[in-house]
Design an enzyme around this catalytic site. Structure first.
Site, mmCIF file in Angstrom:
data_model
loop_
_atom_site.group_PDB
_atom_site.id
_atom_site.type_symbol
_atom_site.label_atom_id
_atom_site.label_comp_id
_atom_site.label_asym_id
_atom_site.label_seq_id
_atom_site.Cartn_x
_atom_site.Cartn_y
_atom_site.Cartn_z
ATOM 1 N N GLU A 82 2.121 27.103 16.138
ATOM 2 C CA GLU A 82 3.257 27.677 15.431
ATOM 3 C C GLU A 82 3.493 27.078 14.049
ATOM 4 O O GLU A 82 3.974 27.768 13.154
ATOM 5 C CB GLU A 82 4.526 27.517 16.282
ATOM 6 C CG GLU A 82 4.484 28.236 17.621
ATOM 7 C CD GLU A 82 4.432 29.741 17.459
ATOM 8 O OE1 GLU A 82 5.065 30.279 16.534
ATOM 9 O OE2 GLU A 82 3.728 30.393 18.259
ATOM 10 N N SER A 86 40.768 34.751 74.502
ATOM 11 C CA SER A 86 41.239 33.560 75.211
ATOM 12 C C SER A 86 41.159 32.287 74.380
ATOM 13 O O SER A 86 41.624 31.234 74.832
ATOM 14 C CB SER A 86 40.430 33.371 76.503
ATOM 15 O OG SER A 86 40.664 34.460 77.379
#
Length: 840
Positions: A86, A464
């Site tokens: 780059e 229950s």
């Protein structure tokens, strides 16, 4: 000389014109130039991460994947790869590279094409942080001037660090840390030279040079990067040749999830979005540490799935998922391709039936493997008819399979098994009794199938599971564990029901006067109703509200005593925690702390603690999700059981003595009582838990609603409270009956799906595994509890020491005062109405 003079004047004029143009351009764009000083404190957008309490990554949210790194953490060859490709003169120019510009201009003039880029790394940083990618002259001018300002503000290393962390590298990966994970599933420090070169080649065109979407182009670009590294002297010829010979091994890797717990991660995500907003929550790099224990969470998930599979298989095989062929068999590659389109569901993998031979079948998997399912993995598959009926036991593999069918298979840990995606739903949650921390949370069988979190969102009838709370209220109204309650049919209807509501036991058997301990252990319905009549409906609702249940969910009729309220599993576990911790209502919480991207703690849990205030260090708070520092007030009354902890203290809603007595009764649910050798032994409804777990410091309660639409098992051990729920999301669908177990054998216990059989095995497996290695504890009665020997038939004192007697716990002052006599009168018998006598 005249021409030379003119040339010099012309060049000078052009130079002045160029300088003037540059100055004019600068002042023209100056109002639009950003403040590059913000780069000094730049906040890189990083995703939201959710962790378990022990640091396992659970989930990651955010569009951009980024793992910020310091420059020294980036391998030198990777930095060199970027520089060579780059901007080889990065450390020599001032942000704009004249040599690069001239080179690009010459190439364009000679070829007519833009083959050579002129952007420096600094210019790319300027573009990435401040500009769009529009190809206009003004944008390029701005880019140049911004680059100049950046070079004046930052060092070269600071610019390069921003670049490697900010650059887009495809597949939603920003920066080299994320790219290393996305493409290779590695930390950046573990990349090879070839892999680094591939990443360094991506900035030019992240989409078209992507190794996942364009592997050939990515390979060519990688080789160009390696060639440039060799040309500028970063690598030797030998290193270059070795690297270009390596194959391309990149493939997509999702976030490196250590613990798959999607329901709790979704809760944490929603909390962060609600508090900070989507933009901030998803991009500021927050790390959320939940209270989830990774080890316990895995055990809970597996227990829930195993339990759901067992229920599903008890009710029969619903047939193949699809039929792939009926005549000529396709070649294996075609079959594999079709199977590859199917997403696995938990442990279930798609497979195609290739051959059937007696009591076994050969199948082809999506990986192209041929496997054999033997009879042990097939024999369960009776034909499903309804939830209450199944077909006959199969004799051969052809009774349930045909060649060409697409089926589901799973490895159950012992052998390969024919399977199917369960239709029944389930949920489980476990809490720390001392502070309410949620240690496990599983909102359903499969998050990919349903994101509905049944732990927090599903209100289901309690059944229950409500009875311990009814009896706790009864104890505080003068009852004891030895109080005899009439276990006989109720002939006094509840008028508020609108009809003559006469509850029945399940099974429909009545045994006369029965001690409260036995009534809770055996979940005797009529005793629970009579106990509530003693308490009073209003008092019962008030008591249940103290345990954290919403009064709006509590019906004002006697069905309350049998569990008609609809509540969430999290509410149930929170309520049972009260018995586990000595009477304190601790608030459940699931976020331990929140850290910013730099590791600073910005939120910290301030949980309620199951103890009384210690040296004034704790004060009650009305904020259930308080994350601030504890409020402190001084007092001179230290209480030892706070263990010098600081925080908010939970309200004590029942006495420590009542919590102890209910816990002892809940142990009888599991262990039963009496003397089996003398024929007086009796089982609790959860006797299966005793057979598996084999420790006496566990307590629990089964729960089944009318017509078996909801089943529960809730209970606790010395370190954890847990609840399991099983039912259908369709409230009208019953869990049904089955005459066979999952091994294809007759079920000798009961064919009815109930709490002990349907939800209980999940709780049993989880608690058995989670308590391994945890020392068994011995119950120590709190102050104010006495133990006396009673006659088991009457609940009175006795001097006998045989099977007709046993020691029982009482709150001091409530123990029986009379010894049993020959007459054995009924003074200890509770009768709920004059017309409702013992011998109806």
């Amino acid at each position: 000389m005249k021409w030379l003079k003119r040339i010099v004047i012309a060049l000078f004029s052009l130079a002045l014109l160029g300088v003037g143009a540059i100055v004019a351009a600068y002042f023209y764009v100056l109002p639009d130039l950003p403040d590059v000083s913000t780069l000094k404190n730049v906040q890189l957008q990083t995703p939201l991460r959710i962790y378990s309490s022990d640091g396992k990554l659970i989930s990651q949210f955010g569009e951009k994947r980024r793992i910020p790194l310091k420059l020294e953490e980036v391998p030198k060859p990777l930095l060199q790869a970027f520089l060579a490709t780059e901007d080889a003169r990065f450390y020599e120019h001032g942000g704009i590279d004249p040599v690069g510009v001239m080179r690009a201009a010459i190439v364009m003039l000679t070829t007519g094409e833009k083959k050579q880029g002129a952007s420096t790394i600094t210019m790319q940083v300027a573009r990435n942080f401040f500009l769009t990618r529009d190809k206009t002259i003004i944008r390029k001018v701005k880019e140049i001037f911004i680059s100049y300002h950046i070079e004046q503000l930052l060092t070269k290393d600071e610019i390069l660090e921003l670049y490697v962390n900010r650059i887009y590298l495809g597949q939603r990966a920003y920066g080299v840390g994320a790219a290393a994970q996305v493409y290779f599933g590695k930390n950046v420090q573990d990349l090879t030279l070839s892999e680094m070169s591939m990443i360094a080649g991506l900035p030019k065109a992240p989409s078209t040079l992507n190794p996942i979407t364009s592997p050939s182009r990515a390979l060519a670009r990688r080789n160009v990067v390696l060639m440039r590294m060799n040309e500028v002297g970063y690598i030797s010829k030998a290193e270059y040749q070795a690297a270009v010979q390596e194959p391309l091994v990149a493939k997509y890797h999702g976030a490196e999830i250590d613990l798959y717990a999607p329901y709790i991660s979704e809760m944490a995500r929603d909390y962060m979005v609600q508090k900070y907003g989507e933009e901030e929550a998803y991009t500021n790099g927050y790390n959320v540490y939940t209270t989830i224990s990774s080890e316990q969470q895995l055990l809970a998930q597996q227990a829930l799935r195993n339990n759901v599979y067992a229920y599903d298989e008890r009710h029969g095989y619903r047939g193949p998922a699809a039929v792939l062929w009926t005549d000529a068999k396709p070649d294996d590659a075609q079959i594999k391709a079709e199977l590859a389109k199917i997403t696995p569901v938990q442990e279930l993998q798609p497979a195609a039936v290739l051959n059937i031979d007696g009591q076994q079948a050969s199948v082809l998997t999506a990986k192209g493997e041929t496997k054999v399912i033997k009879w042990d993995g097939l024999k369960w598959a009776r034909k499903f008819i309804t939830d209450k009926r199944q077909g006959s036991v199969p004799k051969s593999a052809s009774d349930m399979l045909k060649v060409g069918e697409r089926i589901w298979i799973r490895d159950n840990g012992q052998y390969l098994q024919l399977s199917q995606v369960p239709e029944v739903a389930s949920a489980t949650v476990a809490l720390d009794p001392t502070n309410g921390a949620i240690r496990t949370l599983v909102g359903g069988y499969s998050f990919s199938q349903s994101q509905y979190n049944r732990v927090t969102q599903a209100k289901r009838q309690l059944g229950s599971n409500i009875k311990p709370f009814i009896y706790a209220a009864a104890l505080e109204k003068g009852f004891t564990l030895a109080t005899l309650i009439n276990n006989a049919p109720i002939n006094k209807p509840d008028i508020s029901q609108g009809t003559a509501w006469r509850p029945k036991n399940s099974p429909d058997i009545y045994g006369g006067p029965t001690r409260l301990r036995v009534g809770l252990a055996q979940s005797i319905n009529v005793m629970s109703v009579r106990a509530m009549r003693h308490i009073g409906l209003d008092a019962a609702i008030a008591e249940l509200t103290k345990f954290g249940f919403d009064p709006n969910d509590l019906p004002r009729n006697e069905s309350l005593a049998l569990g008609s309220p609809s509540v969430t599993p999290l509410q149930v576990a929170t309520a049972f925690n009260v018995f586990a911790n000595g009477g304190f209502l601790v608030e459940p919480y699931y976020i331990e702390r929140v850290e910013d991207s730099f590791g600073n703690v910005i939120e910290k849990a301030n949980p309620t603690l199951a103890c009384k205030p210690n040296n004034g260090s704790m004060q009650p708070s009305s904020d259930p999700m308080s994350f601030g520092e504890p409020t402190t007030t001084q007092t001179d009354e230290p209480v030892a059981n706070c263990f010098e902890q600081t925080g908010r203290y939970a309200p004590q809603i029942i006495s420590e003595q009542t919590a102890f007595l209910i816990t002892e009764a809940l142990k009888s649910v599991i262990w039963g009582g009496g003397d089996w050798s003398k024929g007086t032994g009796w089982q609790g409804t959860a006797w299966r838990a005793a057979q598996l777990i084999k420790r006496h410091d566990i307590a629990g309660k089964t729960g089944t609603t009318n017509e078996s639409r909801d089943t529960w098992f809730s209970g606790f051990g010395p370190t954890l409270t847990s609840t399991f729920w099983v039912g259908f999301d369709d409230h009208g669908r019953q869990l049904g009956r089955t005459a066979w177990n999952s091994n294809g054998e007759k079920d000798q216990i009961t064919g009815t799906e109930a709490g002990a059989k349907t939800a209980g095995p999940g709780w049993n497996e989880f608690m058995n595994n989670v308590l391994k290695g945890v020392p068994e504890t011995t119950a120590i009665p709190p102050e104010g509890i006495v133990s006396v020997r009673i006659d088991l038939a009457t609940g009175k004192l006795t001097r006998k020491t045989d099977y007709t007697s046993a020691f029982e716990y009482f709150i001091s002052g409530t123990e029986p005062k009379e010894y049993i006599s020959e007459s054995q009168d009924e003074n200890n018998l509770f009768i709920d109405a004059p017309t409702d006598d013992l011998f109806q």
